[in-house]
Design a protein around this motif. Sequence first.
Motif, PDB file in Angstrom:
ATOM      1  N   ASP A  56      18.235 -12.289  58.854  1.00 56.67           N
ATOM      2  CA  ASP A  56      16.991 -11.959  59.539  1.00 56.67           C
ATOM      3  C   ASP A  56      16.848 -12.909  60.732  1.00 56.67           C
ATOM      4  O   ASP A  56      16.713 -14.116  60.532  1.00 56.67           O
ATOM      5  N   SER A  57      16.909 -12.399  61.963  1.00 55.80           N
ATOM      6  CA  SER A  57      16.830 -13.261  63.148  1.00 55.80           C
ATOM      7  C   SER A  57      15.637 -12.887  64.021  1.00 55.80           C
ATOM      8  O   SER A  57      15.322 -11.705  64.195  1.00 55.80           O
ATOM      9  N   TRP A  58      15.026 -13.935  64.586  1.00 61.13           N
ATOM     10  CA  TRP A  58      13.816 -13.784  65.400  1.00 61.13           C
ATOM     11  C   TRP A  58      13.957 -14.569  66.691  1.00 61.13           C
ATOM     12  O   TRP A  58      14.661 -15.579  66.734  1.00 61.13           O
ATOM     13  N   GLU A  59      13.261 -14.105  67.722  1.00 61.62           N
ATOM     14  CA  GLU A  59      13.321 -14.778  69.025  1.00 61.62           C
ATOM     15  C   GLU A  59      12.834 -16.215  68.951  1.00 61.62           C
ATOM     16  O   GLU A  59      13.374 -17.095  69.611  1.00 61.62           O
ATOM     17  N   ASN A  60      11.769 -16.453  68.159  1.00 61.16           N
ATOM     18  CA  ASN A  60      11.184 -17.789  68.079  1.00 61.16           C
ATOM     19  C   ASN A  60      10.329 -17.907  66.812  1.00 61.16           C
ATOM     20  O   ASN A  60      10.138 -16.926  66.085  1.00 61.16           O
ATOM     21  N   GLN A  61       9.817 -19.111  66.582  1.00 60.19           N
ATOM     22  CA  GLN A  61       9.021 -19.365  65.383  1.00 60.19           C
ATOM     23  C   GLN A  61       7.727 -18.560  65.392  1.00 60.19           C
ATOM     24  O   GLN A  61       7.257 -18.108  64.343  1.00 60.19           O
ATOM     25  N   GLU A  62       7.144 -18.352  66.556  1.00 57.35           N
ATOM     26  CA  GLU A  62       5.893 -17.592  66.645  1.00 57.35           C
ATOM     27  C   GLU A  62       6.084 -16.161  66.151  1.00 57.35           C
ATOM     28  O   GLU A  62       5.235 -15.628  65.430  1.00 57.35           O
ATOM     29  N   ALA A  63       7.184 -15.529  66.535  1.00 54.89           N
ATOM     30  CA  ALA A  63       7.459 -14.159  66.091  1.00 54.89           C
ATOM     31  C   ALA A  63       7.660 -14.119  64.576  1.00 54.89           C
ATOM     32  O   ALA A  63       7.152 -13.222  63.897  1.00 54.89           O
ATOM     33  N   LEU A  64       8.360 -15.106  64.033  1.00 53.04           N
ATOM     34  CA  LEU A  64       8.581 -15.170  62.590  1.00 53.04           C
ATOM     35  C   LEU A  64       7.264 -15.423  61.856  1.00 53.04           C
ATOM     36  O   LEU A  64       6.978 -14.777  60.839  1.00 53.04           O
ATOM     37  N   ASP A  65       6.451 -16.329  62.378  1.00 47.39           N
ATOM     38  CA  ASP A  65       5.151 -16.609  61.756  1.00 47.39           C
ATOM     39  C   ASP A  65       4.269 -15.364  61.754  1.00 47.39           C
ATOM     40  O   ASP A  65       3.613 -15.069  60.751  1.00 47.39           O
ATOM     41  N   PHE A  66       4.248 -14.632  62.871  1.00 46.86           N
ATOM     42  CA  PHE A  66       3.444 -13.409  62.936  1.00 46.86           C
ATOM     43  C   PHE A  66       3.947 -12.392  61.912  1.00 46.86           C
ATOM     44  O   PHE A  66       3.156 -11.749  61.218  1.00 46.86           O
ATOM     45  N   HIS A  67       5.260 -12.248  61.807  1.00 49.62           N
ATOM     46  CA  HIS A  67       5.858 -11.336  60.820  1.00 49.62           C
ATOM     47  C   HIS A  67       5.340 -11.654  59.411  1.00 49.62           C
ATOM     48  O   HIS A  67       5.008 -10.756  58.648  1.00 49.62           O
ATOM     49  N   HIS A  68       5.237 -12.932  59.089  1.00 51.01           N
ATOM     50  CA  HIS A  68       4.793 -13.336  57.752  1.00 51.01           C
ATOM     51  C   HIS A  68       3.319 -13.052  57.493  1.00 51.01           C
ATOM     52  O   HIS A  68       2.889 -13.076  56.339  1.00 51.01           O
ATOM     53  N   THR A  69       2.539 -12.754  58.535  1.00 52.02           N
ATOM     54  CA  THR A  69       1.112 -12.443  58.340  1.00 52.02           C
ATOM     55  C   THR A  69       0.853 -10.956  58.127  1.00 52.02           C
ATOM     56  O   THR A  69      -0.261 -10.576  57.774  1.00 52.02           O
ATOM     57  N   LEU A  70       1.852 -10.114  58.340  1.00 50.59           N
ATOM     58  CA  LEU A  70       1.653  -8.672  58.295  1.00 50.59           C
ATOM     59  C   LEU A  70       1.509  -8.150  56.862  1.00 50.59           C
ATOM     60  O   LEU A  70       2.094  -8.703  55.930  1.00 50.59           O
TER      61      LEU A  70
END
Length: 94
Positions: A56-70
Amino acid sequence: MITVNIYYKGKNGNALKFLKEMLESKIVDEIRNEKGNIRYDYYLSYEDKETILLIDSWENQEALDFHHTLPLMKKISSLREKYDLHMIVEKYIN
């Protein structure tokens, strides 16, 4: 870029059942279409039939953090519980 490797381990074919339900429910498609997602791919272990690997790869930590809130994260958690899977997580920052 951030890459997370998640090893899902189960018994009695439950890891593969989890993957099948993730694909059929379109959760995988939803995640792949999220802003900032670069890669979301599952792999089967040749040597350990009770383990699947998610890369699972993400552009940055912000994108990964947002993903975890969904809300779909609750669906994934429910499926992990349903199939009694245990995880090993590795995180890499490039």
